[in-house]
Design a protein around this motif. Structure first.
Motif, PDB file in Angstrom:
ATOM      1  N   VAL A 313      -2.864   1.989  -3.914  1.00 20.85           N
ATOM      2  CA  VAL A 313      -1.621   2.150  -3.200  1.00 20.85           C
ATOM      3  C   VAL A 313      -1.883   3.909  -2.461  1.00 20.85           C
ATOM      4  CG1 VAL A 313       0.739   2.655  -2.848  1.00 20.85           C
ATOM      5  CG2 VAL A 313      -0.311   0.673  -3.680  1.00 20.85           C
ATOM      6  N   GLN A 314      -1.970   4.788  -3.146  1.00 22.06           N
ATOM      7  CA  GLN A 314      -2.104   6.299  -2.845  1.00 22.06           C
ATOM      8  C   GLN A 314      -3.125   6.372  -2.138  1.00 22.06           C
ATOM      9  OE1 GLN A 314       0.566   8.597  -3.113  1.00 22.06           O
ATOM     10  NE2 GLN A 314       1.334   6.953  -3.874  1.00 22.06           N
ATOM     11  N   PRO A 319      -0.703   8.477   3.335  1.00 17.41           N
ATOM     12  CA  PRO A 319      -0.129   9.170   4.569  1.00 17.41           C
ATOM     13  C   PRO A 319       1.032   8.328   5.190  1.00 17.41           C
ATOM     14  CG  PRO A 319      -2.325   9.300   4.732  1.00 17.41           C
ATOM     15  CD  PRO A 319      -2.139   8.313   3.435  1.00 17.41           C
ATOM     16  N   LEU A 320       0.836   6.832   4.974  1.00 14.77           N
ATOM     17  CA  LEU A 320       2.097   6.132   5.759  1.00 14.77           C
ATOM     18  C   LEU A 320       3.296   6.172   4.731  1.00 14.77           C
ATOM     19  CD1 LEU A 320       2.181   3.712   7.675  1.00 14.77           C
ATOM     20  CD2 LEU A 320       1.777   2.269   5.924  1.00 14.77           C
ATOM     21  N   LEU A 321       3.214   6.307   3.474  1.00 11.12           N
ATOM     22  CA  LEU A 321       4.190   6.370   2.598  1.00 11.12           C
ATOM     23  C   LEU A 321       5.114   7.757   2.771  1.00 11.12           C
ATOM     24  CD1 LEU A 321       2.763   5.021  -0.542  1.00 11.12           C
ATOM     25  CD2 LEU A 321       3.889   3.810   1.160  1.00 11.12           C
ATOM     26  N   GLU A 322       4.414   8.446   3.518  1.00  8.27           N
ATOM     27  CA  GLU A 322       5.130   9.899   3.494  1.00  8.27           C
ATOM     28  C   GLU A 322       6.173   9.813   4.858  1.00  8.27           C
ATOM     29  OE1 GLU A 322       2.185  12.794   3.707  1.00  8.27           O
ATOM     30  OE2 GLU A 322       1.574  12.725   1.821  1.00  8.27           O
ATOM     31  N   LEU A 380     -10.321  -3.658   6.174  1.00  8.20           N
ATOM     32  CA  LEU A 380      -9.003  -4.840   5.956  1.00  8.20           C
ATOM     33  C   LEU A 380      -8.852  -5.377   4.661  1.00  8.20           C
ATOM     34  CD1 LEU A 380      -7.386  -6.604   7.528  1.00  8.20           C
ATOM     35  CD2 LEU A 380      -9.215  -8.320   7.887  1.00  8.20           C
ATOM     36  N   VAL A 381      -9.929  -5.375   3.876  1.00  8.12           N
ATOM     37  CA  VAL A 381      -9.682  -5.890   2.500  1.00  8.12           C
ATOM     38  C   VAL A 381      -8.858  -4.538   1.682  1.00  8.12           C
ATOM     39  CG1 VAL A 381     -10.724  -6.387   0.148  1.00  8.12           C
ATOM     40  CG2 VAL A 381     -11.690  -7.281   2.267  1.00  8.12           C
ATOM     41  N   ALA A 382      -9.172  -3.644   1.768  1.00 13.73           N
ATOM     42  CA  ALA A 382      -8.528  -2.260   1.238  1.00 13.73           C
ATOM     43  C   ALA A 382      -6.986  -2.268   1.495  1.00 13.73           C
ATOM     44  CB  ALA A 382      -9.384  -1.045   1.478  1.00 13.73           C
ATOM     45  N   LEU A 383      -6.706  -2.439   2.804  1.00 12.76           N
ATOM     46  CA  LEU A 383      -5.386  -2.433   3.441  1.00 12.76           C
ATOM     47  C   LEU A 383      -4.624  -3.534   2.687  1.00 12.76           C
ATOM     48  CD1 LEU A 383      -6.088  -1.256   7.118  1.00 12.76           C
ATOM     49  CD2 LEU A 383      -4.353  -0.384   5.672  1.00 12.76           C
ATOM     50  N   THR A 384      -5.123  -4.664   2.852  1.00 14.28           N
ATOM     51  CA  THR A 384      -4.208  -5.865   2.396  1.00 14.28           C
ATOM     52  C   THR A 384      -4.182  -5.847   0.864  1.00 14.28           C
ATOM     53  OG1 THR A 384      -5.598  -7.390   4.002  1.00 14.28           O
ATOM     54  CG2 THR A 384      -4.651  -8.462   2.212  1.00 14.28           C
ATOM     55  N   LEU A 385      -5.186  -5.547   0.078  1.00 18.33           N
ATOM     56  CA  LEU A 385      -4.723  -5.268  -1.410  1.00 18.33           C
ATOM     57  C   LEU A 385      -3.943  -4.179  -1.535  1.00 18.33           C
ATOM     58  CD1 LEU A 385      -8.630  -5.601  -2.978  1.00 18.33           C
ATOM     59  CD2 LEU A 385      -6.523  -7.240  -2.717  1.00 18.33           C
ATOM     60  N   ALA A 386      -3.821  -3.046  -0.786  1.00 21.76           N
ATOM     61  CA  ALA A 386      -2.923  -2.040  -1.165  1.00 21.76           C
ATOM     62  C   ALA A 386      -1.614  -2.390  -0.545  1.00 21.76           C
ATOM     63  CB  ALA A 386      -3.517  -0.652  -0.077  1.00 21.76           C
ATOM     64  N   ASP A 388      -0.307  -5.674  -0.947  1.00 19.59           N
ATOM     65  CA  ASP A 388       0.230  -6.280  -1.927  1.00 19.59           C
ATOM     66  C   ASP A 388       0.387  -5.714  -2.958  1.00 19.59           C
ATOM     67  OD1 ASP A 388      -0.064  -8.703  -0.696  1.00 19.59           O
ATOM     68  OD2 ASP A 388      -2.073  -9.189  -1.394  1.00 19.59           O
ATOM     69  N   ALA A 389      -0.112  -4.371  -3.430  1.00 23.94           N
ATOM     70  CA  ALA A 389       0.002  -3.532  -4.501  1.00 23.94           C
ATOM     71  C   ALA A 389       1.301  -2.811  -4.259  1.00 23.94           C
ATOM     72  CB  ALA A 389      -1.060  -2.544  -4.740  1.00 23.94           C
ATOM     73  N   HIS A 390       1.571  -2.430  -3.010  1.00 24.24           N
ATOM     74  CA  HIS A 390       2.529  -1.706  -2.771  1.00 24.24           C
ATOM     75  C   HIS A 390       4.192  -2.581  -2.713  1.00 24.24           C
ATOM     76  CE1 HIS A 390       5.721   0.160   0.185  1.00 24.24           C
ATOM     77  NE2 HIS A 390       5.618   0.945  -0.897  1.00 24.24           N
ATOM     78  N   ARG A 391       3.748  -3.878  -2.343  1.00 20.71           N
ATOM     79  CA  ARG A 391       5.031  -4.713  -2.075  1.00 20.71           C
ATOM     80  C   ARG A 391       5.365  -5.142  -3.555  1.00 20.71           C
ATOM     81  NH1 ARG A 391       4.612 -10.241  -2.363  1.00 20.71           N
ATOM     82  NH2 ARG A 391       2.241  -9.941  -2.180  1.00 20.71           N
ATOM     83  N   LEU A 392       4.487  -5.475  -4.394  1.00 21.82           N
ATOM     84  CA  LEU A 392       4.732  -5.942  -5.814  1.00 21.82           C
ATOM     85  C   LEU A 392       5.234  -4.835  -6.795  1.00 21.82           C
ATOM     86  CD1 LEU A 392       1.777  -8.391  -6.002  1.00 21.82           C
ATOM     87  CD2 LEU A 392       4.221  -8.743  -5.887  1.00 21.82           C
ATOM     88  N   SER A 393       4.984  -3.625  -6.378  1.00 19.39           N
ATOM     89  CA  SER A 393       5.120  -2.550  -7.527  1.00 19.39           C
ATOM     90  C   SER A 393       6.654  -1.845  -7.045  1.00 19.39           C
ATOM     91  CB  SER A 393       3.856  -1.318  -7.372  1.00 19.39           C
ATOM     92  OG  SER A 393       4.164  -0.997  -6.186  1.00 19.39           O
ATOM     93  N   ALA A 394       7.127  -2.270  -5.582  1.00 19.05           N
ATOM     94  CA  ALA A 394       8.045  -1.581  -5.195  1.00 19.05           C
ATOM     95  C   ALA A 394       8.947  -2.744  -4.367  1.00 19.05           C
ATOM     96  CB  ALA A 394       7.922  -0.432  -4.433  1.00 19.05           C
TER      97      ALA A 394
END
Length: 398
Positions: A313-314, A319-322, A380-386, A388-394
């Motif tokens: 995610v990081q 940058p998007l999360l900021e 695209l794979v990296a963005l998709t997985l990131a 999912d990780a962000h959605r499920l962790s927060a």
């Protein structure tokens, strides 16, 4: 309804004299009854050891005869013994109809013996004895009713104990106990094949919708187990698929929930449970569907490695999360809609109630912030997985 007519002294005299003789004939009557029952059904000898049966019939007859001749009925040893015998026969597995037949056959032999005794000793007293017949048969019916009630209670208790043992075996399999013979014992207790096609469904206990716990649906059998934070169903699939299971449960078990892939035997239930739990972990906070692990494998990889997911995610979305939360939410919502629309900006725009050019502009901004291109498979794979990780962790933030 009025009470039964009290016996006269003449009736008591006839009855007590006959009963004294009858008590001495109990061994003979017991032997006769044992023979009659063996002729009626071979199950008596197959289920009840002959010595035990002889002793119990003798005792039951003695208590029954004494109760018939007793002036007071507040200490009914015959009923206490009938209750003990009912439970014992339930444990031994003698069918209830055979137990009741034995009681009534014993009553017939006892009455015939009384008639013989009075005929031999004082034939003129037969009309007096006949007036006591109603009381005797009422007592026998009461004994039969008592033993039947105790028999059914014994059956219920044995079923409860058996269910508890089987459920304990099922829990052990779900937990991963590798004790020798565990799967075979569970298969015998549940009447299931040890080797077969099984799946596990996992539901959180704090979901909003209640579960309609079906025991069978669409040719599948379900065995439900409740835990502190989960409700599980072990499903004997037969020839059905997890897809068919999900479809059958859709209207009965609203999610979120996870469904495991097929495993090949009861010994694999622990693995199926873990996989179903992983499928459940891929459900977001607002999800209300049952998901199969095969539908969520990329997300399952993410939730299976929470430390690496945080790093992902990081690294990808940092940058998007900021950004301001509202601005960030718009870009992530647009990414979600574009992914759900399989890369179609037009369909994503319809979902978002905006122009397709607005979708393009937002996606280009997201690419610029993350330094990733949606047109490159690796990015695209990296963005998709990131995502999912962000959605499920927060789950509370988009």
């Amino acid at each position: 309804m009025g009470g039964r007519r009290a016996r006269t002294e003449a009736e008591w005299s006839v009855l007590l004299t006959a009963v004294d003789v009858l008590l001495g004939r109990i061994p003979e009557l017991t032997e006769q009854l044992i023979g009659d029952l063996a002729l009626h059904s071979p199950l008596y000898d197959l289920v009840v050891p002959r010595d035990e049966h002889w002793q119990q019939i003798s005792e039951a007859m003695r208590y029954g005869i004494e109760a018939f001749a007793a002036r007071r009925s507040d200490a009914r040893k015959d009923l206490v013994y009938a209750e003990e015998l009912g439970r014992r026969r339930a444990e031994q597995g003698l069918p209830l109809d055979l137990l009741l037949y034995a009681y009534r056959r014993a009553g017939r032999l006892t009455w015939d013996a009384l008639l013989d005794i009075v005929t031999e000793e004082d034939p003129d007293a037969l009309p007096v004895l006949a007036r006591t017949a109603g009381a005797m048969w009422a007592g026998i019916e009461q004994q039969a009713a008592t033993t039947a009630e105790a028999y059914r209670a014994g059956e219920r208790e044995m079923r409860r104990r058996s269910d508890e043992r089987v459920q304990a075996l099922l829990d052990a399999l779900l937990q991963g106990d590798a004790a020798p013979g565990l799967a075979a014992r569970a298969a015998a207790g549940l009447d299931l094949p040890e080797q077969g096609r099984y799946a596990v469904v996992v539901l959180p206990v704090d979901r909003r919708d209640s579960v309609h716990r079906v025991a069978a649906v669409g040719g599948m059998r379900l065995f439900w187990r409740m835990r502190a934070e989960q409700e599980l169903a072990v499903v004997a699939l037969g020839s059905c698929s997890p897809e068919e299971l999900a479809a059958e449960l859709a209207d009965r078990c609203h999610g979120p929930g996870g469904i495991s892939p097929v495993v090949d035997g009861l010994a694999e239930l622990s693995r199926a449970r873990r996989l179903a739990e992983t499928a459940l972990a891929t459900c977001g906070a607002e999800e209300r569907s049952l998901v199969r692990l095969s539908q969520r494998l990329p997300a399952a990889l993410v939730v299976g490695q929470p430390e690496l997911a945080g790093e992902l995610v990081q690294a990808v979305l940092g940058p998007l999360l900021e950004l301001d939360p509202a601005d960030r939410a718009v870009l992530l919502e647009t990414l979600d809609a574009w992914l759900a629309a399989e890369g179609s900006a037009g369909r994503a725009a319809t979902r978002l109630y905006c122009h397709r050019n607005t979708v393009f502009n937002r996606l280009r901004r997201l690419e610029h912030l993350t330094s990733r291109s949606l047109s490159r498979p690796h990015d695209l794979v990296a963005l998709t997985l990131a995502r999912d990780a962000h959605r499920l962790s927060a789950p509370t933030s988009p």
